[in-house]
Every structure is written in C-alpha cells, then in structure tokens.
Design an enzyme around this catalytic site. Structure first.
Site, mmCIF file in Angstrom:
data_model
loop_
_atom_site.group_PDB
_atom_site.id
_atom_site.type_symbol
_atom_site.label_atom_id
_atom_site.label_comp_id
_atom_site.label_asym_id
_atom_site.label_seq_id
_atom_site.Cartn_x
_atom_site.Cartn_y
_atom_site.Cartn_z
ATOM 1 N N THR A 55 0.825 -1.208 0.000
ATOM 2 C CA THR A 55 0.000 0.000 0.000
ATOM 3 C C THR A 55 0.851 1.246 0.000
ATOM 4 O OG1 THR A 55 -1.659 -1.152 1.310
ATOM 5 C CG2 THR A 55 -1.735 1.243 1.390
ATOM 6 N N GLY A 78 -10.068 -4.185 1.544
ATOM 7 C CA GLY A 78 -9.510 -3.734 2.821
ATOM 8 C C GLY A 78 -9.970 -2.334 3.189
ATOM 9 N N ASP A 79 -9.156 -1.671 3.979
ATOM 10 C CA ASP A 79 -9.501 -0.335 4.466
ATOM 11 C C ASP A 79 -9.217 0.776 3.464
ATOM 12 O OD1 ASP A 79 -6.753 -1.057 4.800
ATOM 13 O OD2 ASP A 79 -6.459 0.808 5.907
ATOM 14 N N GLY A 125 -1.490 -1.368 6.807
ATOM 15 C CA GLY A 125 -1.497 -2.510 7.709
ATOM 16 C C GLY A 125 -2.760 -3.320 7.529
HETATM 17 C C1 SD4 Z 1 -5.305 -3.641 3.179
HETATM 18 N N1 SD4 Z 1 -4.292 -1.834 4.369
HETATM 19 O O1 SD4 Z 1 -5.805 -3.906 2.096
HETATM 20 C C2 SD4 Z 1 -4.141 -2.677 3.224
HETATM 21 C C3 SD4 Z 1 -2.874 -3.470 3.213
HETATM 22 C C4 SD4 Z 1 -1.616 -2.742 3.513
HETATM 23 O O2 SD4 Z 1 0.666 -2.727 3.353
HETATM 24 O O3 SD4 Z 1 -1.574 -1.653 4.042
HETATM 25 N N2 SD4 Z 1 -0.486 -3.328 3.190
HETATM 26 O O4 SD4 Z 1 -5.690 -4.146 4.225
#
Ligand code: SD4
Length: 345
Positions: free
Chosen positions: A205, A235-236, A257
């Site tokens: 990300t 995800g978020d 994350g």
């Molecule tokens: C997710 N927050 O799809 C993202 C993943 C991420 O480094 O940040 N990866 O959950």
C-alpha cells in the site's frame, strides 16, 4: 547534531536536498508558514513524494499532488502496489484506491482489475459521478468508458513466482499472521502486511497526505490489498474514514497494515477526530493504535497497523503497532525517510 541545529542547518543548506535517513525524534515536525508538505507511507513514499513535490513546489493543489504522487508507486514493478502486485487466491490482481480533497469531496474504487491507475479512476468517480465508491466490474466499466486502457490480465514475473510458491501449500495465512481472533475464531488472517524471513514487513500500500502552499489538505491511498486474499476481499484503503480521511479544518490521516482492523475502528477518521480534540498527530495516531491493540488483545502481536497524520499547522505524526514502519516526508527544508514510533518490536 542536536535537533535545533539540525533544523537550522537543513533549512538553509543544500544538505537538505539529499535524502536523509533520520531518527523518529530527530526532526522538528512544525512546518514554516506557507511551506507545502507531503508525507507518505513506507520507503516507496520517497519516490512518490518527489512527484507530488513537483506540483506542490510550484503552488499546485494538494489534490493533484497526492494523485500524481501515488501514481508513481502504482506504476512501479515492485510487486507491492498496482498491477505488478501479488494476486488473490484465484490468481487475479485486484486493486483498491481512494482520494479525498479539501472540500470533503471523495472518491474510491475497490476490487478493480486490469487498470493501471486506480487512484485516477477514484478521482474520476469523485469528480464525474454523483457517487463516492464504485466496485468490481462496474468500476472497471466506468474506467474503460473514461478512457483508461484495459491492461492484459497477466501477473508480473515476481508475482507469478510468489503465487506459484504460495500454491504449493495454498496456506491462507502467512505464518506471522496466523490469527485466532478473539472476536471471530473463523477469522483466517489476513495477511497484510506480514513479516518476511529477514524480519522486514512486506507491504502492499501507499497512503499519502499533503498540504499545499495555500494550506489546503488532500489525501490518497492505493493498494493491491493483501496477497492471496479471498476473492472479493476489500480492505480499508478504499473506505473513506478507514484507510483515508481529510478534514481541511483539522488534518488528514491515512493508514497501512491489516485493513480489517483499521476498518473496525474507522481508523483514519478516528485519528482526525482525536486531533480535533487537541491531540498532536502523533498522539492521535498512538491512541488509535492503542484502541486496535486493546480490541485485538494478544493477537495484536501478530498484526501490523500504522497511521500517518498531518494537521493544519503542518505538524506530522505517526504510530505503528510494530517496529519496522517508516514514512517519507518532503518539504522545502527536508527530504527523508523516518522510522515511526511503535508499541512492540
Ligand atoms: C489492506 N491496508 O488492504 C491494506 C494493506 C496494507 O501494506 O496496508 N499493506 O488491508
């Protein structure tokens, strides 16, 4: 060099032009008035910030900066963000992105396939539709109608290798994230970011927030989500208030994350609201991290989450569950990769 000397020297010397690796407490986070600033997650942020800076330094709008900035990362062949990233369990790369400006305009796309720049599609959703979010085939149709080329459905060389490797066991959760959640025993992960054998965190990300010379804030976030995720998992990052939130009166925040746990507390919105109550960006990020850790209990050991925030005064703060998260900053007097504060090794 003590902090005051460092800031003075970096403000006036060409030393500031080279990228510095400095400690988390080693710089003054207060910004000079009228000085634009851009911050972004992980080391890829250094390259993304450079592109954002091209816009900010000439008095351009923060919204343009945060779009152009993360497009650099989306195009990189680093198997992390964008079409070169790891696929889902069925072997398809699916992308999520969001963008938000100083007027509470926001746009996002999720579960988008075969489009190189999801962030730009998110911006079109914001600017050309009455909606905030488009997903899946609908998002793809919209992108194509807007002139975005449909890229071939093939994995990058590295992603193919990773996928072939993963298929050998088809284990859903990487070892470090084998969470038996107290909340939901059937929660099989996921999975992002997870600790590599060399102790570093893999990540997928980039989140970026910026303030332009007029003092306006914007943010962007773009991701391949989590390698080997369930098909359809989102995800978020594309969820306004979770992976990204901007309130031009107060500040902006983005997250990276394990997205499920960021969504659970509406993470980025929480951080901005804590700043509204008077907390510094770092204090606000820390409080949000503590909230996640309290919810997760012992499972917090196995996940990584980090928040990155900027307030209206140009002050910056971050906090992570684990050591290993760093963020990139660029302003007139400083270009650096800075390790975040954290709760656990
Ligand atoms: C997710 N927050 O799809 C993202 C993943 C991420 O480094 O940040 N990866 O959950």
């Amino acid at each position: 060099m003590n902090r005051r000397k460092f800031v003075k020297a970096s403000a006036f010397s060409s030393m500031a032009l080279s990228i510095q690796k400095i400690g988390a407490c080693n710089f003054d986070s207060a910004v000079v008035k009228d000085n634009p600033i851009v911050i972004s997650t992980w080391d890829a942020g250094l390259r993304a910030n450079k592109a954002a800076w091209q816009i900010l330094k000439d008095g351009g709008r923060a919204l343009d900066a945060v779009e152009k900035g993360v497009m650099v990362t989306e195009a990189e062949q680093n198997c992390c963000v964008g079409l070169s990233a790891n696929p889902d369990r069925d072997g398809f790369v699916t992308l999520d992105a969001s963008i938000m400006d100083e007027y509470f305009n926001c746009g996002s796309v999720a579960f988008l396939e075969r489009i190189k720049h999801p962030i730009s599609v998110a911006r079109r959703v914001m600017e050309k539709t009455p909606h905030v979010m488009l997903v899946g085939s609908g998002a793809q149709e919209f992108a194509v109608a807007e002139g975005f080329p449909l890229e071939p459905q093939e994995l990058s060389e590295q992603a193919q290798k990773n996928y072939d490797n993963w298929l050998k066991k088809s284990k859903y959760t990487p070892p470090a994230i084998n969470v038996e959640s107290q909340i939901n025993p059937k929660n099989h992960g996921p999975f992002a970011p997870y600790k590599l054998d060399n102790g570093e965190w893999n990540h997928d990300t980039i989140g970026m927030v910026a303030m332009d010379a007029k003092g306006n804030l914007s943010g962007s976030c773009t991701t391949s989500g989590a390698g080997f995720k369930m098909r359809g998992r989102v995800g978020d990052s594309p969820i306004i208030g979770a992976g990204l939130f901007v309130d031009n009166e107060i500040g902006a925040c983005t997250a990276t994350g394990q997205g499920e746990d960021v969504i659970r507390i509406a993470g980025s919105h929480t951080v901005v609201e804590l700043m509204r109550q008077g907390l510094s960006p770092e204090e606000a990020c820390q409080k949000a991290i503590e909230r996640i850790m309290k919810i997760k209990g012992k499972d917090a050991e196995k996940i990584q989450v980090a928040f990155l925030a900027l307030n209206k005064k140009g002050e910056v703060g971050t906090y992570a569950i684990h050591k290993g998260f760093s963020y990139a900053i660029k302003r007139n007097d400083l270009e650096a990769l800075i390790p975040s504060k954290y709760k656990m090794e």
